[in-house]
Design a protein around this motif. Structure first.
Motif, PDB file in Angstrom:
ATOM      1  N   PRO B 281       0.803  -1.219   0.000  1.00 34.69           N
ATOM      2  CA  PRO B 281       0.000   0.000   0.000  1.00 34.69           C
ATOM      3  C   PRO B 281       0.842   1.279   0.000  1.00 34.69           C
ATOM      4  O   PRO B 281       0.308   2.367  -0.206  1.00 34.69           O
ATOM      5  N   SER B 282       2.150   1.183   0.248  1.00 35.67           N
ATOM      6  CA  SER B 282       3.005   2.376   0.139  1.00 35.67           C
ATOM      7  C   SER B 282       3.546   2.540  -1.261  1.00 35.67           C
ATOM      8  O   SER B 282       4.234   3.506  -1.548  1.00 35.67           O
ATOM      9  N   SER B 283       3.281   1.562  -2.104  1.00 37.78           N
ATOM     10  CA  SER B 283       3.942   1.536  -3.398  1.00 37.78           C
ATOM     11  C   SER B 283       3.490   2.674  -4.295  1.00 37.78           C
ATOM     12  O   SER B 283       2.453   3.296  -4.075  1.00 37.78           O
ATOM     13  N   LYS B 284       4.291   2.917  -5.308  1.00 35.50           N
ATOM     14  CA  LYS B 284       3.998   4.014  -6.232  1.00 35.50           C
ATOM     15  C   LYS B 284       2.664   3.794  -6.951  1.00 35.50           C
ATOM     16  O   LYS B 284       1.883   4.709  -7.119  1.00 35.50           O
ATOM     17  N   LEU B 285       2.417   2.561  -7.361  1.00 37.56           N
ATOM     18  CA  LEU B 285       1.161   2.307  -8.071  1.00 37.56           C
ATOM     19  C   LEU B 285      -0.037   2.480  -7.156  1.00 37.56           C
ATOM     20  O   LEU B 285      -1.043   3.080  -7.524  1.00 37.56           O
ATOM     21  N   PHE B 286       0.050   1.938  -5.959  1.00 37.54           N
ATOM     22  CA  PHE B 286      -1.083   2.062  -5.034  1.00 37.54           C
ATOM     23  C   PHE B 286      -1.325   3.534  -4.721  1.00 37.54           C
ATOM     24  O   PHE B 286      -2.446   4.021  -4.781  1.00 37.54           O
ATOM     25  N   GLN B 287      -0.266   4.250  -4.415  1.00 31.72           N
ATOM     26  CA  GLN B 287      -0.399   5.653  -4.035  1.00 31.72           C
ATOM     27  C   GLN B 287      -0.889   6.530  -5.183  1.00 31.72           C
ATOM     28  O   GLN B 287      -1.744   7.379  -4.989  1.00 31.72           O
ATOM     29  N   ASN B 288      -0.332   6.329  -6.362  1.00 36.54           N
ATOM     30  CA  ASN B 288      -0.665   7.244  -7.451  1.00 36.54           C
ATOM     31  C   ASN B 288      -1.800   6.749  -8.330  1.00 36.54           C
ATOM     32  O   ASN B 288      -2.752   7.458  -8.600  1.00 36.54           O
ATOM     33  N   VAL B 299      -4.794  -2.637  -7.952  1.00 36.96           N
ATOM     34  CA  VAL B 299      -3.637  -2.434  -8.837  1.00 36.96           C
ATOM     35  C   VAL B 299      -2.439  -3.032  -8.109  1.00 36.96           C
ATOM     36  O   VAL B 299      -2.264  -2.829  -6.911  1.00 36.96           O
ATOM     37  N   ARG B 300      -1.668  -3.818  -8.836  1.00 37.24           N
ATOM     38  CA  ARG B 300      -0.592  -4.529  -8.155  1.00 37.24           C
ATOM     39  C   ARG B 300       0.494  -4.942  -9.132  1.00 37.24           C
ATOM     40  O   ARG B 300       0.233  -5.129 -10.321  1.00 37.24           O
ATOM     41  N   ASN B 322      -5.973   4.754 -21.831  1.00 42.26           N
ATOM     42  CA  ASN B 322      -4.754   5.509 -22.155  1.00 42.26           C
ATOM     43  C   ASN B 322      -4.109   6.143 -20.926  1.00 42.26           C
ATOM     44  O   ASN B 322      -2.905   6.095 -20.745  1.00 42.26           O
ATOM     45  N   ARG B 323      -4.968   6.711 -20.099  1.00 43.30           N
ATOM     46  CA  ARG B 323      -4.465   7.358 -18.884  1.00 43.30           C
ATOM     47  C   ARG B 323      -3.766   6.316 -17.990  1.00 43.30           C
ATOM     48  O   ARG B 323      -2.705   6.580 -17.417  1.00 43.30           O
ATOM     49  N   ALA B 324      -4.357   5.153 -17.895  1.00 42.92           N
ATOM     50  CA  ALA B 324      -3.800   4.106 -17.032  1.00 42.92           C
ATOM     51  C   ALA B 324      -2.393   3.711 -17.503  1.00 42.92           C
ATOM     52  O   ALA B 324      -1.466   3.605 -16.699  1.00 42.92           O
ATOM     53  N   ILE B 325      -2.244   3.535 -18.813  1.00 44.50           N
ATOM     54  CA  ILE B 325      -0.925   3.157 -19.339  1.00 44.50           C
ATOM     55  C   ILE B 325       0.089   4.273 -19.072  1.00 44.50           C
ATOM     56  O   ILE B 325       1.211   4.028 -18.641  1.00 44.50           O
ATOM     57  N   GLU B 326      -0.369   5.485 -19.275  1.00 45.24           N
ATOM     58  CA  GLU B 326       0.507   6.637 -19.063  1.00 45.24           C
ATOM     59  C   GLU B 326       1.005   6.685 -17.607  1.00 45.24           C
ATOM     60  O   GLU B 326       2.188   6.886 -17.346  1.00 45.24           O
ATOM     61  N   VAL B 327       0.068   6.475 -16.667  1.00 49.00           N
ATOM     62  CA  VAL B 327       0.451   6.559 -15.255  1.00 49.00           C
ATOM     63  C   VAL B 327       1.430   5.430 -14.894  1.00 49.00           C
ATOM     64  O   VAL B 327       2.433   5.661 -14.214  1.00 49.00           O
TER      65      VAL B 327
END
Lengths: 432, 420
Positions: B281-288, B299-300, B322-327
């Motif tokens: 839950p601290s990860s970049k994907l979880f946070q952003n 998301v994992r 598209n937004r998801a891939i970009e992030v």
């Protein structure tokens, strides 16, 4: 100081310490010697089925949209923009929370950060922080969660069974609510529910693991005091007033079918049962698990026949679920020949209701249950489940272990009589 | 005997006995192996059907017996596992060990075989069962998308095939061919027995196992003969895109990533990299991706240490593709550019260490670690403390270094049709 009660269960080698703080908060600490992991759980006796009650602050009766308890769970496990899961991870602790029909529980699991984690848990649950903005953001995340469940055929099959059984009881509504209902939730709704149901006297704190008892209780009290300005003043803990929709005895719908983009069809057969209380809930639960073994396990005639006919490959499950406001049994199974399975199940249930219980199978099922009860205590999760069940059902913690010894053949046949075809519903998920 | 391992801890009440047959495999044989495991678990000469098996287990206080299959890298493992209670905790101190060991031996080595053929009805039924398992994997969209991504990433290696095999390989399985496969599996497998739990009063458990299983424990194959990663060096220069349509409310986006030219020591920085990227839950994907952008509930990222690859998966709304891939690309690049702060670095390490320490509380986790070390390092010298200390030694610059070797190979989309 606190009066600490100690309960020893020799069969499970467990010691349970309980006490009640001056604000009414009940504390349960189950000592598990030698285990590294420690679990802390802070919960309230408030879940998704409560949506009509008297607001503690205004004194007025209010109704709130479905899904508030779950929404509150998401928002409370957050602090000024930081997600609680993240705050716990930062100190090396894993955490989570869940909402069910009758409870909301926040918990952490840790090996060596127990004191810090306990302090953080109390802080999070005791400091609500809701803004228009963070409520709106959460509607997006919960919306995704609702969509995820909507695609899950097990979940859909189960909820359709509840919808078929119940006319008004909110148990028929998804715990997370609907996209529509959560859009109506505001920060005010959240504060109303929080102020009513998150009073310490409506809550419990459960700890499982190899911890120091006195010290743990002290940490809990010291930290609660920080957030409760009126701590120690004999607060008038008048009861919370909840209004339950009157639920008729009859079922809502006989059958609900749905087509989904899945390969494996499934069926749930539900029986709406009379409501029972306290240790009768525990007993019903145990009896139904014996029924499951005697009549549906691989030892059963039903399994053997259906396997040989090529209808099922795995056992159908038989579960009973009871709280203070509802009780039902659900049989569920998977088959590519779902109509044959349905037909055979319905016929079989009628037949077992009118037959004598096989004493050998009964004894076998009981032996298995005795072993399983001990097996399960190797897992810490099992200890807190037993404690939380006892809090919600208002029975003694280890009562299940004594009840199992006293169950007789007649209990099985009495239970089977409850599976009345008038109270029966069917939910099927078919291939599209 | 060298292939019996004991892990004793008195805090438990149960004893888990895991009997493993581990072997190299080709893709075409995976389905046959899974049918074999399934057929074996349904009956033996002395316990000819599931009813007899279930009664035996219930009578022995609900002792649990399971047969399961898994891929460990490119290897296949068939595991027979018993969970029994230490006699100390049973009424009248009744000891169930001897009976359970004999039962296990009967299931594995005394199957329902006549004139070199398995029972034809059971084979037919279990083929159907495995066919259902293969077909129903699509019912769980997230899991299916991840499995599909593994398949696309490892299209040449056994690891890419679903654990129950491929439907087309089921057709030709017969009672006779399955028996031939059974003999092959016994011949080509390494046998490993791992006992974990409360062994008080069971000092002689290894002797008992030797007594019951005898020479069957002496497998021809040893761990040195088993290759855990049949490295596939085909990397795509350009990202490949795949799309599959499905009727659902939510869509699933996944990315398959490969790690180029890594050495054994880089496994530990990669484990920490994974935690920082998307496994906590601290990860970049979880946070952003989840918290800031509200793009998903799930998301994992998942790291496959034996296959040097990653899969990232998220349940999203189709319009956010598209937004998801970009992030996600943004987060991958941000690590490559050295954007890891001290706080998330420490949090990630702590969270990995805490998860590892919890293994001490699980009989099964300790068994699994032992087998995986044996296959990976060819010995069991590395213990949990060693692993933890390797994680603790990882530095931020180690992670940035390995992150540069991680490249997106493919993007897969399981698209929902219903509009929300």
């Amino acid at each position: 100081m606190y009066k600490i009660e100690v309960i020893k269960n020799s069969k499970l080698d467990e010691l349970l310490y309980t006490t009640t703080l001056r604000n009414g908060l009940k504390i349960y600490i189950c000592k598990k010697a030698g285990y590294k992991k420690k679990i802390g759980m802070f919960g309230t006796k408030y879940g998704s089925v409560v949506n009509d009650f008297v607001d503690k602050v205004s004194g007025k009766r209010v109704t709130v949209p479905s899904g508030v308890a779950h929404f509150l769970e998401h928002k409370l496990f957050e602090q000024e923009g930081a997600n609680a899961l993240d705050l716990f991870t930062k100190i090396g602790v894993s955490s989570n929370a869940y909402t069910s029909f009758d409870q909301t529980v926040y918990f952490f699991e840790t090996v060596d950060k127990f004191n810090e984690a306990l302090e953080l848990l109390i802080k999070l649950v005791k400091t609500p922080y809701f803004t228009d903005e963070n409520v709106k953001k959460e509607q997006g995340i919960i919306g995704q969660e609702i969509n995820m469940y909507e695609d899950n055929s097990d979940y859909v099959a189960y909820f359709n069974t509840l919808i078929a059984m119940y006319n008004k009881n909110p148990v028929r509504i998804d715990i997370a609510g609907t996209i529509d209902s959560i859009s109506k939730i505001t920060k005010e709704t959240l504060y109303t529910c929080y102020n009513t149901f998150y009073k310490s006297s409506n809550m419990f704190l459960v700890v499982v693991g190899d911890v120091d008892i006195e010290n743990t209780i002290k940490i809990i009290e010291d930290n609660i005091k920080i957030y409760e300005k009126d701590y120690g003043i004999n607060s008038n803990s008048s009861n919370i007033e909840i209004f339950e929709a009157y639920e008729e005895e009859h079922i809502n719908k006989k059958i609900i079918e749905k087509q989904m983009d899945i390969y494996m069809p499934q069926i749930c057969i539900g029986y709406k049962l009379n409501i029972v209380e306290k240790n009768e809930i525990i007993k019903r639960d145990l009896v139904s698990s014996l029924v499951s073994d005697i009549y549906f396990s691989k030892s059963s005639k039903f399994f053997t026949e259906e396997y040989e006919k090529g209808i099922i490959s795995d056992v159908v499950s038989f579960n009973c679920e009871s709280t203070k406001t509802f009780s039902h049994a659900i049989i569920s199974g998977y088959s590519t020949k779902i109509d044959l399975l349905k037909e055979d199940l319905l016929k079989y249930i009628e037949q077992i209701r009118n037959s004598l219980v096989d004493k050998d199978l009964f004894e076998l099922a009981k032996r298995k249950k005795i072993g399983n009860t001990i097996f399960r205590s190797d897992n810490l999760d099992n200890s807190y489940r037993r404690i939380i069940d006892s809090i919600l059902n208002e029975n003694d913690v280890y009562e299940d272990i004594d009840i199992i010894d006293r169950i007789e053949v007649s209990d099985i046949s009495d239970f089977l009589k409850l599976l009345d075809s008038d109270k029966q519903v069917v939910s099927i998920i078919r291939q599209k | 005997m060298s292939n019996i391992y004991k892990i004793n801890n008195e805090k438990f009440k149960g004893i888990s006995i895991s009997y493993n047959l581990t072997l190299p495999i080709v893709k075409e044989k995976i389905a046959e192996n899974s049918v074999l495991a399934s057929v074996l678990s349904k009956g033996s000469k002395n316990y000819p059907n599931q009813n007899e098996i279930d009664r035996f287990l219930s009578w022995h206080y609900g002792s649990n017996f399971e047969t399961s299959v898994e891929k460990i890298g490119d290897l296949y493992n068939i595991e027979f596992k018993f969970l029994i209670l230490n006699k100390k905790y049973l009424p009248n101190n009744e000891d169930v060990l001897d009976n359970c060991l004999r039962f296990m031996n009967d299931i594995i080595y005394n199957p329902l075989v006549n004139t070199s053929k398995f029972d034809s009805f059971i084979v037919k039924r279990e083929k159907e069962y495995i066919r259902d398992k293969i077909n129903e994997k699509k019912d769980d969209k997230l899991r299916y998308a991840v499995q599909k991504t593994e398949e696309l990433l490892c299209d040449k290696e056994p690891f890419g095939v679903f654990v129950y095999g491929r439907e087309e390989d089921l057709e030709n399985i017969t009672e006779e061919s399955l028996y031939r496969r059974y003999i092959e599996v016994l011949d080509e497998s390494m046998v490993t027995v791992i006992i974990s739990g409360n062994l008080t009063g069971y000092d002689d458990i290894d002797n008992k196992i030797e007594e019951v299983f005898g020479s069957k424990l002496n497998s021809r194959i040893s761990c040195n003969d088993l290759i855990i990663n049949n490295v596939n060096d085909s990397y795509n220069e350009n990202i490949q895109y795949f799309e599959e349509k499905v009727e659902s409310t939510q869509s699933v986006l996944t990315m398959g990533l490969k790690v180029k030219d890594i050495n054994e020591d880089e496994v530990f920085p990669l484990i920490v990299y994974n935690a920082i990227l998307g496994d906590t839950p601290s990860s970049k994907l979880f946070q952003n991706f989840r918290e800031k952008e509200s793009l998903a509930y799930t998301v994992r990222s998942r790291y496959y240490r034996y296959k040097n690859m990653f899969v990232i998966y998220a349940g999203i709304d189709k319009i956010n593709y598209n937004r998801a891939i970009e992030v996600i690309k943004g987060e991958l690049n941000s690590i490559k550019n050295g954007n890891i702060n001290e706080e998330e670095f420490i949090a990630s390490k702590q969270s990995i260490v805490a998860d590892l320490l919890e293994w001490y509380d699980s009989k099964v986790a300790l068994q699994k670690m032992l087998l995986s070390n044996l296959l990976n390092y060819k010995n069991t010298d590395m213990n949990l403390e060693d692993i933890i200390s390797k994680i603790e030694k990882v530095t931020i610059s180690d992670i940035i270094e390995v992150s540069k070797k991680v490249e997106i190979n493919l993007i897969y989309f399981l698209g929902g049709e219903k509009s929300v």
